[in-house]
Design an enzyme around this catalytic site. Sequence first.
Site, PDB file in Angstrom:
ATOM      1  CG  ASN A 175       9.179  34.315 -12.677  1.00 28.47           C
ATOM      2  OD1 ASN A 175       8.707  34.217 -13.800  1.00 28.47           O
ATOM      3  ND2 ASN A 175       8.445  34.575 -11.631  1.00 28.47           N
ATOM      4  CE  LYS A 225       8.782  46.896 -17.440  1.00 26.54           C
ATOM      5  NZ  LYS A 225      10.045  47.573 -17.630  1.00 26.54           N
ATOM      6  CE1 TYR A 274       6.899  46.302 -14.293  1.00 18.48           C
ATOM      7  CE2 TYR A 274       5.873  44.144 -14.483  1.00 18.48           C
ATOM      8  CZ  TYR A 274       6.989  44.957 -14.586  1.00 18.48           C
ATOM      9  OH  TYR A 274       8.188  44.416 -14.976  1.00 18.48           O
ATOM     10  CE1 TYR A 278      15.489  41.385 -19.451  1.00 21.98           C
ATOM     11  CE2 TYR A 278      14.747  42.474 -17.454  1.00 21.98           C
ATOM     12  CZ  TYR A 278      15.512  42.468 -18.604  1.00 21.98           C
ATOM     13  OH  TYR A 278      16.316  43.552 -18.873  1.00 21.98           O
ATOM     14  CG  ASP A 295      -0.376  34.693  -8.772  1.00 21.28           C
ATOM     15  OD1 ASP A 295       0.128  35.733  -9.222  1.00 21.28           O
ATOM     16  OD2 ASP A 295      -0.019  34.166  -7.702  1.00 21.28           O
ATOM     17  CB  SER A 338       7.995  41.715 -18.000  1.00 18.17           C
ATOM     18  OG  SER A 338       7.397  40.767 -17.169  1.00 18.17           O
ATOM     19  CB  ALA A 339       7.232  36.454 -18.919  1.00 18.68           C
ATOM     20  CB  THR A 340       3.986  40.717 -17.088  1.00 22.26           C
ATOM     21  OG1 THR A 340       2.686  40.901 -16.573  1.00 22.26           O
ATOM     22  CG2 THR A 340       4.510  42.044 -17.593  1.00 22.26           C
ATOM     23  CB  SER A 350      13.154  55.755  -7.017  1.00 24.38           C
ATOM     24  OG  SER A 350      13.203  54.933  -8.164  1.00 24.38           O
ATOM     25  N   GLY A 403      20.009  48.978  -9.945  1.00 25.92           N
ATOM     26  CA  GLY A 403      18.998  48.031  -9.469  1.00 25.92           C
ATOM     27  C   GLY A 403      19.457  46.582  -9.562  1.00 25.92           C
ATOM     28  CG  LEU A 418       8.491  31.631  -4.414  1.00 27.61           C
ATOM     29  CD1 LEU A 418       7.499  31.440  -3.284  1.00 27.61           C
ATOM     30  CD2 LEU A 418       8.350  30.515  -5.446  1.00 27.61           C
TER      31      LEU A 418
HETATM   32  P1  NAD Z   1      14.985  47.374  -9.649  1.00 24.56           P
HETATM   33  O1  NAD Z   1      13.870  48.158  -9.025  1.00 24.56           O
HETATM   34  O2  NAD Z   1      15.939  46.675  -8.770  1.00 24.56           O
HETATM   35  O3  NAD Z   1      15.804  48.317 -10.647  1.00 24.56           O
HETATM   36  C1  NAD Z   1      15.217  49.386 -11.332  1.00 24.56           C
HETATM   37  C2  NAD Z   1      16.129  50.603 -11.158  1.00 24.56           C
HETATM   38  O4  NAD Z   1      15.568  51.700 -11.868  1.00 24.56           O
HETATM   39  C3  NAD Z   1      16.278  51.025  -9.691  1.00 24.56           C
HETATM   40  O5  NAD Z   1      17.649  51.178  -9.398  1.00 24.56           O
HETATM   41  C4  NAD Z   1      15.536  52.363  -9.630  1.00 24.56           C
HETATM   42  O6  NAD Z   1      16.111  53.245  -8.674  1.00 24.56           O
HETATM   43  C5  NAD Z   1      15.670  52.865 -11.042  1.00 24.56           C
HETATM   44  N1  NAD Z   1      14.596  53.791 -11.485  1.00 24.56           N
HETATM   45  C6  NAD Z   1      13.264  53.608 -11.380  1.00 24.56           C
HETATM   46  N2  NAD Z   1      12.622  54.661 -11.894  1.00 24.56           N
HETATM   47  C7  NAD Z   1      13.569  55.538 -12.333  1.00 24.56           C
HETATM   48  C8  NAD Z   1      13.534  56.806 -12.950  1.00 24.56           C
HETATM   49  N3  NAD Z   1      12.373  57.406 -13.199  1.00 24.56           N
HETATM   50  N4  NAD Z   1      14.686  57.400 -13.280  1.00 24.56           N
HETATM   51  C9  NAD Z   1      15.886  56.798 -13.013  1.00 24.56           C
HETATM   52  N5  NAD Z   1      15.987  55.591 -12.425  1.00 24.56           N
HETATM   53  C10 NAD Z   1      14.831  54.963 -12.090  1.00 24.56           C
HETATM   54  O7  NAD Z   1      14.290  46.342 -10.657  1.00 24.56           O
HETATM   55  P2  NAD Z   1      14.922  45.126 -11.471  1.00 24.56           P
HETATM   56  O8  NAD Z   1      14.353  43.871 -10.906  1.00 24.56           O
HETATM   57  O9  NAD Z   1      16.368  45.273 -11.592  1.00 24.56           O
HETATM   58  O10 NAD Z   1      14.223  45.347 -12.878  1.00 24.56           O
HETATM   59  C11 NAD Z   1      14.840  46.072 -13.930  1.00 24.56           C
HETATM   60  C12 NAD Z   1      13.862  46.190 -15.087  1.00 24.56           C
HETATM   61  O11 NAD Z   1      13.473  44.880 -15.509  1.00 24.56           O
HETATM   62  C13 NAD Z   1      12.576  46.922 -14.745  1.00 24.56           C
HETATM   63  O12 NAD Z   1      12.196  47.711 -15.853  1.00 24.56           O
HETATM   64  C14 NAD Z   1      11.582  45.812 -14.528  1.00 24.56           C
HETATM   65  O13 NAD Z   1      10.258  46.211 -14.803  1.00 24.56           O
HETATM   66  C15 NAD Z   1      12.063  44.765 -15.528  1.00 24.56           C
HETATM   67  N6  NAD Z   1      11.683  43.397 -15.154  1.00 24.56           N
HETATM   68  C16 NAD Z   1      11.993  42.935 -13.908  1.00 24.56           C
HETATM   69  C17 NAD Z   1      11.607  41.645 -13.548  1.00 24.56           C
HETATM   70  C18 NAD Z   1      11.895  41.113 -12.177  1.00 24.56           C
HETATM   71  O14 NAD Z   1      11.226  40.162 -11.772  1.00 24.56           O
HETATM   72  N7  NAD Z   1      12.849  41.641 -11.432  1.00 24.56           N
HETATM   73  C19 NAD Z   1      10.927  40.845 -14.476  1.00 24.56           C
HETATM   74  C20 NAD Z   1      10.655  41.336 -15.728  1.00 24.56           C
HETATM   75  C21 NAD Z   1      11.030  42.628 -16.065  1.00 24.56           C
HETATM   76  C1  UD1 Z   2       5.792  38.397 -10.943  1.00 27.51           C
HETATM   77  C2  UD1 Z   2       5.026  39.593 -11.394  1.00 27.51           C
HETATM   78  C3  UD1 Z   2       5.042  39.673 -12.911  1.00 27.51           C
HETATM   79  C4  UD1 Z   2       6.474  39.639 -13.445  1.00 27.51           C
HETATM   80  C5  UD1 Z   2       7.096  38.338 -12.959  1.00 27.51           C
HETATM   81  C6  UD1 Z   2       8.513  38.178 -13.451  1.00 27.51           C
HETATM   82  C7  UD1 Z   2       3.349  39.790  -9.623  1.00 27.51           C
HETATM   83  C8  UD1 Z   2       1.907  39.618  -9.253  1.00 27.51           C
HETATM   84  N1  UD1 Z   2       3.670  39.465 -10.892  1.00 27.51           N
HETATM   85  O1  UD1 Z   2       5.043  37.282 -11.320  1.00 27.51           O
HETATM   86  O2  UD1 Z   2       4.437  40.865 -13.344  1.00 27.51           O
HETATM   87  O3  UD1 Z   2       6.464  39.656 -14.851  1.00 27.51           O
HETATM   88  O4  UD1 Z   2       7.092  38.362 -11.519  1.00 27.51           O
HETATM   89  O5  UD1 Z   2       9.396  38.750 -12.595  1.00 27.51           O
HETATM   90  O6  UD1 Z   2       4.164  40.251  -8.829  1.00 27.51           O
HETATM   91  N2  UD1 Z   2       4.094  32.865  -4.593  1.00 27.51           N
HETATM   92  C9  UD1 Z   2       3.671  32.335  -3.388  1.00 27.51           C
HETATM   93  N3  UD1 Z   2       3.912  33.059  -2.251  1.00 27.51           N
HETATM   94  C10 UD1 Z   2       4.547  34.267  -2.249  1.00 27.51           C
HETATM   95  C11 UD1 Z   2       4.997  34.793  -3.474  1.00 27.51           C
HETATM   96  C12 UD1 Z   2       4.734  34.075  -4.642  1.00 27.51           C
HETATM   97  O7  UD1 Z   2       3.091  31.253  -3.338  1.00 27.51           O
HETATM   98  O8  UD1 Z   2       4.713  34.864  -1.178  1.00 27.51           O
HETATM   99  C13 UD1 Z   2       3.888  32.083  -5.834  1.00 27.51           C
HETATM  100  C14 UD1 Z   2       3.043  32.773  -6.881  1.00 27.51           C
HETATM  101  O9  UD1 Z   2       1.687  32.469  -6.710  1.00 27.51           O
HETATM  102  C15 UD1 Z   2       3.627  32.185  -8.175  1.00 27.51           C
HETATM  103  C16 UD1 Z   2       5.110  31.954  -7.836  1.00 27.51           C
HETATM  104  O10 UD1 Z   2       5.156  31.896  -6.412  1.00 27.51           O
HETATM  105  O11 UD1 Z   2       3.034  30.937  -8.460  1.00 27.51           O
HETATM  106  C17 UD1 Z   2       6.021  33.058  -8.334  1.00 27.51           C
HETATM  107  O12 UD1 Z   2       5.539  34.319  -7.879  1.00 27.51           O
HETATM  108  P1  UD1 Z   2       6.343  35.694  -8.112  1.00 27.51           P
HETATM  109  O13 UD1 Z   2       7.733  35.528  -7.673  1.00 27.51           O
HETATM  110  O14 UD1 Z   2       5.535  36.782  -7.505  1.00 27.51           O
HETATM  111  O15 UD1 Z   2       6.379  35.839  -9.706  1.00 27.51           O
HETATM  112  P2  UD1 Z   2       5.171  35.861 -10.772  1.00 27.51           P
HETATM  113  O16 UD1 Z   2       3.878  35.570 -10.149  1.00 27.51           O
HETATM  114  O17 UD1 Z   2       5.581  34.976 -11.888  1.00 27.51           O
END
Ligand code: NAD
Ligand code: UD1
Length: 340
Positions: free
Chosen positions: A177, A151, A147, A175, A293, A123-125, A33, A9, A198
């Site tokens: 963003n 976490k 979601y 994490y 948000d 996640s910061a969520t 997936s 991923g 975004l």
């Molecule tokens: P991503 O979807 O690109 O990567 C996740 C990977 O996990 C994918 O390759 C997917 O195929 C695999 N996967 C999902 N379910 C699976 C399963 N049941 N068995 C085996 N593989 C599986 O997402 P990412 O952005 O790389 O995020 C990685 C992790 O970090 C996630 O747990 C996500 O929740 C967390 N995270 C992401 C963000 C973000 O904004 N990207 C922010 C905070 C936390």
């Molecule tokens: C998202 C996730 C959050 C995750 C975080 C970190 C959602 C609702 N929340 O939050 O669970 O922990 O990423 O990866 O997906 N925005 C726009 N237009 C858009 C998209 C976003 O204006 O089309 C704004 C949003 O209102 C926000 C900012 O851009 O103010 C960032 O948005 P986004 O990238 O979705 O991240 P988070 O809201 O922080």
Amino acid sequence: MILITGGAGYIGSHTVIELINAGYDIIVYDNFSNSSHEAIKRMEQIAGQPIKVVDADIKDKAKLRETFKNYSINAVIHFAGLKAVGESMQKPLKYYNNNISGSICLFEIMSEFGCKKIVFSSSATVYGEPRSLPISENFPLSATNPYGRSKLFIEDILRDIAISDNGWKILLLRYFNPVGAHTSALIGEDPNGIPNNLMPFISQVAVGKREYLSIFGDDYDTPDGTGVRDYIHVVDLAQGHLKALQKIDDIQGTVAVNLGTGKGYSVLDMVGAFEKASGKKISYKIVKRRLGDIAVCYANPSFAKEFLGWEAKLDLAKMCEDTWRWQSKNPKGYDTIHQA
Ligand code: NAD
Ligand code: UD1
């Protein structure tokens, strides 16, 4: 050998590269997936070596057991999970089953094989609506959607495991963003369908795939009225995982660490920075706020520096340049035929 679930991923792929560069032996465990085999090919190209991959689900305990039998795994970085907030509200059971049940299977097999070191993608969520800023690790935790709840629940499960058995060493990386891509433009974020986040949305507007960006509200209590977030370059984030692995032997129980820059940028700041990096005009419309948000979210990153010796180095201009390089060279993401 380090097992990397979800290693194909977005964040996992960048982390695999940093780990290989640092000399670690790794194996990717992913069911693809939300990723593609093409990502693995490109990771191999960057790394200059083949990458071991198990194409399987973390809910498949037989496959996990076989993997632990075949390789001597001494730590796990657990990225695998579903991450779309909106979809999690439509399909909560899918999220609870994949993220929570899947993690339980993984932790059971780890216990079975006496592998008790894990770095978990949180996640910061998990901070919900923060009561003040910047956000420190000791802030109260809450969740506002399935979601986020998955976490938080996995964090709680890991805290309980650590209480039950003091042999565990667990790092919960929260994490902020993640944005950007590897400088080679071979790997990056490749969302399915319409991006929720975004940065991928802005870059698809720049490349002409979407007409305009909808900005979700300009009446927040922020300097320009749009939402403020802590964007962090995915390569910085990946290096945070490397530091986490290097530190894990020293810890006992669970430790939570924010991975953010500590700086907040508004949606309009992001639009401006991306226009500068790409030389493209980003059209936008102000629309109503997105449900759920928050106005402002940024990390207190000082504990990461003190504890892991890690801090983010790459600035907003670099985040936008690398996103743009990836997007413009791969307009169809991993479906783009790549000329080496
Ligand atoms: P991503 O979807 O690109 O990567 C996740 C990977 O996990 C994918 O390759 C997917 O195929 C695999 N996967 C999902 N379910 C699976 C399963 N049941 N068995 C085996 N593989 C599986 O997402 P990412 O952005 O790389 O995020 C990685 C992790 O970090 C996630 O747990 C996500 O929740 C967390 N995270 C992401 C963000 C973000 O904004 N990207 C922010 C905070 C936390
Ligand atoms: C998202 C996730 C959050 C995750 C975080 C970190 C959602 C609702 N929340 O939050 O669970 O922990 O990423 O990866 O997906 N925005 C726009 N237009 C858009 C998209 C976003 O204006 O089309 C704004 C949003 O209102 C926000 C900012 O851009 O103010 C960032 O948005 P986004 O990238 O979705 O991240 P988070 O809201 O922080």
